[in-house]
Write a protein that holds these residues in place. Sequence first.
Motif, PDB file in Angstrom:
ATOM      1  N   GLY A 572      51.481  30.082  37.764  1.00 53.15           N
ATOM      2  CA  GLY A 572      52.532  30.843  37.103  1.00 53.15           C
ATOM      3  C   GLY A 572      52.101  31.509  35.820  1.00 53.15           C
ATOM      4  N   SER A 573      50.926  31.126  35.289  1.00 53.70           N
ATOM      5  CA  SER A 573      50.439  31.752  34.054  1.00 53.70           C
ATOM      6  C   SER A 573      49.652  33.016  34.379  1.00 53.70           C
ATOM      7  CB  SER A 573      49.569  30.780  33.256  1.00 53.70           C
ATOM      8  OG  SER A 573      48.362  30.484  33.953  1.00 53.70           O
ATOM      9  N   ALA A 574      49.403  33.806  33.360  1.00 50.14           N
ATOM     10  CA  ALA A 574      48.797  35.124  33.542  1.00 50.14           C
ATOM     11  C   ALA A 574      47.354  35.029  34.031  1.00 50.14           C
ATOM     12  CB  ALA A 574      48.846  35.904  32.241  1.00 50.14           C
ATOM     13  N   ALA A 575      47.001  35.879  34.994  1.00 48.59           N
ATOM     14  CA  ALA A 575      45.634  35.948  35.509  1.00 48.59           C
ATOM     15  C   ALA A 575      45.061  37.360  35.439  1.00 48.59           C
ATOM     16  CB  ALA A 575      45.579  35.457  36.951  1.00 48.59           C
ATOM     17  N   VAL A 576      45.931  38.384  35.530  1.00 47.86           N
ATOM     18  CA  VAL A 576      45.505  39.780  35.416  1.00 47.86           C
ATOM     19  C   VAL A 576      46.471  40.470  34.459  1.00 47.86           C
ATOM     20  CG1 VAL A 576      45.059  41.949  36.621  1.00 47.86           C
ATOM     21  CG2 VAL A 576      44.626  39.776  37.785  1.00 47.86           C
ATOM     22  N   THR A 577      45.911  41.153  33.447  1.00 56.50           N
ATOM     23  CA  THR A 577      46.756  41.790  32.437  1.00 56.50           C
ATOM     24  C   THR A 577      46.293  43.216  32.176  1.00 56.50           C
ATOM     25  OG1 THR A 577      45.376  41.048  30.581  1.00 56.50           O
ATOM     26  CG2 THR A 577      47.154  39.566  31.290  1.00 56.50           C
ATOM     27  N   CYS A 578      47.156  43.961  31.488  1.00 60.87           N
ATOM     28  CA  CYS A 578      46.817  45.325  31.076  1.00 60.87           C
ATOM     29  C   CYS A 578      47.497  45.608  29.746  1.00 60.87           C
ATOM     30  CB  CYS A 578      47.268  46.334  32.120  1.00 60.87           C
ATOM     31  SG  CYS A 578      46.964  48.066  31.641  1.00 60.87           S
ATOM     32  N   GLY A 584      44.808  55.449  27.356  1.00 57.90           N
ATOM     33  CA  GLY A 584      43.836  54.465  27.823  1.00 57.90           C
ATOM     34  C   GLY A 584      44.479  53.141  28.176  1.00 57.90           C
ATOM     35  N   ASN A 585      43.770  52.370  29.000  1.00 66.52           N
ATOM     36  CA  ASN A 585      44.248  51.053  29.412  1.00 66.52           C
ATOM     37  C   ASN A 585      43.098  50.062  29.382  1.00 66.52           C
ATOM     38  OD1 ASN A 585      47.139  51.485  30.347  1.00 66.52           O
ATOM     39  ND2 ASN A 585      46.077  53.052  31.558  1.00 66.52           N
ATOM     40  N   ALA A 586      43.400  48.851  28.894  1.00 62.67           N
ATOM     41  CA  ALA A 586      42.413  47.773  28.850  1.00 62.67           C
ATOM     42  C   ALA A 586      42.881  46.659  29.775  1.00 62.67           C
ATOM     43  CB  ALA A 586      42.248  47.260  27.428  1.00 62.67           C
ATOM     44  N   TYR A 587      42.237  46.541  30.937  1.00 62.58           N
ATOM     45  CA  TYR A 587      42.588  45.529  31.935  1.00 62.58           C
ATOM     46  C   TYR A 587      41.720  44.289  31.725  1.00 62.58           C
ATOM     47  CZ  TYR A 587      44.893  49.300  34.553  1.00 62.58           C
ATOM     48  OH  TYR A 587      45.703  50.335  34.940  1.00 62.58           O
ATOM     49  N   TYR A 588      42.315  43.131  32.032  1.00 57.73           N
ATOM     50  CA  TYR A 588      41.550  41.879  31.951  1.00 57.73           C
ATOM     51  C   TYR A 588      41.844  41.060  33.200  1.00 57.73           C
ATOM     52  CZ  TYR A 588      39.118  37.976  29.732  1.00 57.73           C
ATOM     53  OH  TYR A 588      38.203  36.985  29.421  1.00 57.73           O
ATOM     54  N   VAL A 589      40.783  40.726  33.937  1.00 54.71           N
ATOM     55  CA  VAL A 589      40.893  39.890  35.130  1.00 54.71           C
ATOM     56  C   VAL A 589      40.286  38.539  34.784  1.00 54.71           C
ATOM     57  CG1 VAL A 589      40.266  39.624  37.558  1.00 54.71           C
ATOM     58  CG2 VAL A 589      40.787  41.889  36.649  1.00 54.71           C
ATOM     59  N   ALA A 590      41.131  37.505  34.722  1.00 59.11           N
ATOM     60  CA  ALA A 590      40.721  36.224  34.138  1.00 59.11           C
ATOM     61  C   ALA A 590      40.057  35.283  35.127  1.00 59.11           C
ATOM     62  CB  ALA A 590      41.941  35.539  33.515  1.00 59.11           C
ATOM     63  N   ALA A 591      39.946  35.664  36.382  1.00 65.75           N
ATOM     64  CA  ALA A 591      39.368  34.772  37.384  1.00 65.75           C
ATOM     65  C   ALA A 591      38.413  35.534  38.279  1.00 65.75           C
ATOM     66  CB  ALA A 591      40.483  34.145  38.225  1.00 65.75           C
ATOM     67  N   ARG A 592      37.493  34.795  38.889  1.00 67.91           N
ATOM     68  CA  ARG A 592      36.561  35.424  39.822  1.00 67.91           C
ATOM     69  C   ARG A 592      37.261  35.628  41.159  1.00 67.91           C
ATOM     70  NH1 ARG A 592      30.584  33.187  40.271  1.00 67.91           N
ATOM     71  NH2 ARG A 592      30.476  34.432  38.352  1.00 67.91           N
ATOM     72  N   THR A 593      37.215  36.832  41.613  1.00 68.81           N
ATOM     73  CA  THR A 593      37.766  37.194  42.913  1.00 68.81           C
ATOM     74  C   THR A 593      36.900  38.300  43.492  1.00 68.81           C
ATOM     75  OG1 THR A 593      39.800  37.855  44.057  1.00 68.81           O
ATOM     76  CG2 THR A 593      39.359  38.901  41.952  1.00 68.81           C
ATOM     77  N   ALA A 594      36.880  38.438  44.779  1.00 66.66           N
ATOM     78  CA  ALA A 594      36.000  39.417  45.423  1.00 66.66           C
ATOM     79  C   ALA A 594      36.369  40.831  45.009  1.00 66.66           C
ATOM     80  CB  ALA A 594      36.088  39.270  46.930  1.00 66.66           C
ATOM     81  N   GLY A 595      35.365  41.661  44.834  1.00 66.25           N
ATOM     82  CA  GLY A 595      35.605  43.050  44.474  1.00 66.25           C
ATOM     83  C   GLY A 595      36.481  43.760  45.482  1.00 66.25           C
ATOM     84  N   GLU A 596      36.330  43.408  46.759  1.00 64.87           N
ATOM     85  CA  GLU A 596      37.124  44.052  47.807  1.00 64.87           C
ATOM     86  C   GLU A 596      38.618  43.823  47.581  1.00 64.87           C
ATOM     87  OE1 GLU A 596      37.302  44.211  52.708  1.00 64.87           O
ATOM     88  OE2 GLU A 596      35.970  42.810  51.673  1.00 64.87           O
ATOM     89  N   GLN A 597      38.988  42.623  47.063  1.00 65.36           N
ATOM     90  CA  GLN A 597      40.397  42.340  46.823  1.00 65.36           C
ATOM     91  C   GLN A 597      40.940  43.149  45.646  1.00 65.36           C
ATOM     92  OE1 GLN A 597      40.469  38.032  46.463  1.00 65.36           O
ATOM     93  NE2 GLN A 597      40.818  37.808  48.662  1.00 65.36           N
ATOM     94  N   MET A 598      40.073  43.524  44.753  1.00 62.70           N
ATOM     95  CA  MET A 598      40.502  44.276  43.571  1.00 62.70           C
ATOM     96  C   MET A 598      40.588  45.777  43.811  1.00 62.70           C
ATOM     97  SD  MET A 598      38.719  42.350  40.303  1.00 62.70           S
ATOM     98  CE  MET A 598      37.044  42.200  40.922  1.00 62.70           C
ATOM     99  N   LEU A 599      40.311  46.222  45.032  1.00 61.69           N
ATOM    100  CA  LEU A 599      40.282  47.654  45.316  1.00 61.69           C
ATOM    101  C   LEU A 599      41.556  48.391  44.888  1.00 61.69           C
ATOM    102  CD1 LEU A 599      38.444  47.838  48.766  1.00 61.69           C
ATOM    103  CD2 LEU A 599      37.608  48.643  46.552  1.00 61.69           C
TER     104      LEU A 599
END
Length: 676
Positions: A572-578, A584-599
Amino acid sequence: MEKKMLFPQTGALIHGGDYNPEQWLDRPDILEEDVRLMKKAGMNSATLGVFSWSVLEPREGEFHFEWLEEIVDRLYQNGIYTVLATPSGARPAWLDEAYPEAMRVNRQGMREHHGGRHNHCMTSPKYREKVTVIDRKLAERLGSHPGVIMYHISNEFGGECFCPLCIQRFQEYLAEKYDHDIDKLNAAWWTAFWSHRYNRFDQIEPPFASGENSVMGLNLEWKRFTTWNTNDFMKHEISVLRSVTPDVPVTANFMRLFGGLDYRKMAPELDVVSWDNYPLFHNDWETFAETMCETAFQHAVMRSLKRGTPFMMMESAPGLVNWQPVNKVKRPGVHRLACLQAVAGGSDTVQYFQWRKGRGSFEQFHGAVVDHIGTDDTRVFREVAQVGELLKKIAPVAGTLVQPRAALLFDWDNRWAIEDVKALAQATKKYEETCIDIWKSFFRLGVDMDVVGSDEDLSAYDVVVAPMLYLLQPGTAGNLKAFVERGGQLLATYFTGYVNADQLCYLGGFPGDGLKDLFGIISEEIDSLYPSDRNGIQMTDGTKWEVKEYAEILQVQDAQILGRYTDDFYGGSAAVTCKNHGRGNAYYVAARTAGEQMLPLFEKMLADGGIPVRKLPGGVEYHVRSGEEGRYEFYLNCTGEEQTVSDVKGKDLVTDTEVQGTLTLQRYGAAVVKTA
């Protein structure tokens, strides 16, 4: 846009390779036949002298250049230019016998014996003196020859030396870097831990196998020093050549994403970057298209080391190699496709190791254009000759550039620091793999990315991705802030901004140096996952990403939450933010996940950055080079099946036909379409 021709003498792409005539001086018939076969293969270049020292100077002070000059003359008379190498990559036996200090000392503290290559001490004054002599004589004898178009400095620099000369030079390097203030070094290295404080610079040893390995600052500075010392040696060689022939360009052949040297520190000293390309084709852990895609990444690394000029593929195997775990034969059509990929990625050369197989020693079974049979009646020779014809057809591409508007940040310092840090899980840090996976994901969207350093100028880019930027250089935070504030789309991941350039942790929250304000988050903890652990991220767009290996627990300050963890106590806590900053936008992805899923996220970044996506059939690569005479689109079918690509218009230089809409690519087929 002006063309950046590497070799205006040729007016074409270079097709050539390493040629070792010194191994055949007793066979003049073979040397004569070599020239005939080179012309038949469409070769317009040969690299000479890479390992010729013991023939050029068989005894100290006794020089024989007449054979080399005769070869250069003969090649030039037949329209074949010479890339002339300095022979410092391997030493003759007399040199080690007379000057044992030229031989390296290994990490165990033992002096190595004569043999092999890449094993000379970069510091040794005597070795530098002997290199100076042979390089100067080489330049004086042949540097002004009209057939010589480039110097090739040494060969595949690498390795480290722990001899007393290098230890002393390392100590002097540290004293200079830390202003001769040992207290400044102690503070930077946090040596109060385990009572490792130094009183003088001459107390410091490099990280011997049986010595100090627990001071992260020491380990990192030793790697930086090894690059600095190697670069200093390379600059020394270059200065000798330029003192005689200042107008002959220089290169040195690099090796993929090599871990031992920071190539970004060496590239500025070279006129052209070159590298040796040996993919593990036809392996059993990935598809052929995946192998090709990773090779495209390696081309991007080399292209990005010296932006604004083509690079050189200095070596590749026309057939198999002899040193991989399993030495597979290239399947029919693969050689042509791999050569075209190099050109598509920005190379103005297709070069091989080697021209003719030797009869003995370590590389006697390494692939070559001419096999032991000694004729042109082989599949490999025919495929090389086909490449020669193909390079003539696409000659207008020479001097054009690949100019992406997206970039991936990759720092050697950061790589070394992540490898060394006692954190995370030792077996799954995977910095390089993570970077490559993200790069490949953009590439599958038809978007090429440069691979640049975190302190480099980002003004040419609209989208930047910075995976695992654990170590921040002094200017990194300001560089990223400026990029976003001018409208750039930035994405960073877990394990960003933990330490400074000395590997001291930032205080006040990660990511440090003000980046927590840029992203609007603070990383409170980072969880390492076993393979059996399960977690995921539920995105606001309805997609769900699988989490593996690492998950940061965030405090969100003023960022928008785009995705939340699904499981564990931080579910329930934040894992992807912007966080938005104007355009401009600063995105943060806090966990390892496959690049394909982030498409989907990557596509949004590209759309906001104004970069078009070019979706293609799986396994088809898309590259673009452009220059003053037009734009060239490369389509490479890296699959074993026929593929069709829609919305292609222009003239295919490969088939000399017009394409109006649909492009059909046969198995391992390719097209080079001039669109403007």
